[in-house]
Motif scaffolding. Structure first.
Motif, PDB file in Angstrom:
ATOM      1  N   CYS A   1       0.771  -0.992  -0.023  1.00 51.36           N
ATOM      2  CA  CYS A   1      -0.063   0.092  -0.019  1.00 51.36           C
ATOM      3  C   CYS A   1       1.008   1.255   0.039  1.00 51.36           C
ATOM      4  O   CYS A   1       1.754   1.358   0.746  1.00 51.36           O
ATOM      5  CB  CYS A   1      -0.953   0.105   1.155  1.00 51.36           C
ATOM      6  SG  CYS A   1      -1.927   1.517   1.215  1.00 51.36           S
TER       7      CYS A   1
ATOM      8  N   GLU B   1      -7.202  -2.759  -3.339  1.00 49.36           N
ATOM      9  CA  GLU B   1      -7.739  -1.917  -2.089  1.00 49.36           C
ATOM     10  C   GLU B   1      -7.119  -2.285  -0.671  1.00 49.36           C
ATOM     11  O   GLU B   1      -7.167  -3.791  -0.363  1.00 49.36           O
ATOM     12  CB  GLU B   1      -9.392  -2.246  -2.076  1.00 49.36           C
ATOM     13  CG  GLU B   1      -9.816  -1.439  -0.866  1.00 49.36           C
ATOM     14  CD  GLU B   1     -11.279  -1.506  -0.969  1.00 49.36           C
ATOM     15  OE1 GLU B   1     -11.852  -0.893   0.155  1.00 49.36           O
ATOM     16  OE2 GLU B   1     -12.075  -2.103  -1.574  1.00 49.36           O
TER      17      GLU B   1
ATOM     18  N   GLY C   1      -7.998   0.952   3.527  1.00 51.06           N
ATOM     19  CA  GLY C   1      -8.993   1.466   2.769  1.00 51.06           C
ATOM     20  C   GLY C   1      -8.334   2.111   1.481  1.00 51.06           C
ATOM     21  O   GLY C   1      -9.317   2.316   0.641  1.00 51.06           O
TER      22      GLY C   1
ATOM     23  N   THR D   1      -7.182   2.741  -2.582  1.00 53.07           N
ATOM     24  CA  THR D   1      -7.157   2.122  -3.514  1.00 53.07           C
ATOM     25  C   THR D   1      -6.182   2.889  -4.518  1.00 53.07           C
ATOM     26  O   THR D   1      -5.978   3.938  -4.469  1.00 53.07           O
ATOM     27  CB  THR D   1      -8.663   2.203  -4.008  1.00 53.07           C
ATOM     28  OG1 THR D   1      -8.978   3.555  -4.184  1.00 53.07           O
ATOM     29  CG2 THR D   1      -9.730   1.651  -3.312  1.00 53.07           C
TER      30      THR D   1
END
Length: 64
Positions: free
Chosen positions: A5, A30, A35, A37
């Motif tokens: 991420c 995701e 959370g 994206t």
């Protein structure tokens, strides 16, 4: 292919969706942690030599 991420640096996130467009794949992610994206686009021709080497090495090990 798993990714990290870009927001919270959680690792090992699998794509939520993958689409192929010609010689490219588009992976949508995701993060389950924050959370966030994002999407990545990978040119498969850039990986062709790498995959060919891995396949060759697997064949050599299987023959041994």
């Amino acid at each position: 292919m798993k990714d990290t991420c870009p927001s919270c640096t959680a690792r090992g996130i699998a794509p939520a969706d993958t689409r192929r467009r010609g010689d490219r794949t588009v992976d949508g992610y995701e993060c389950p942690r924050c959370g966030h994206t994002w999407a990545t686009v990978r040119d498969l021709t850039a990986y062709s030599e790498l995959h060919a080497r891995r396949a060759h090495n697997r064949q050599r090990k299987a023959a041994a």
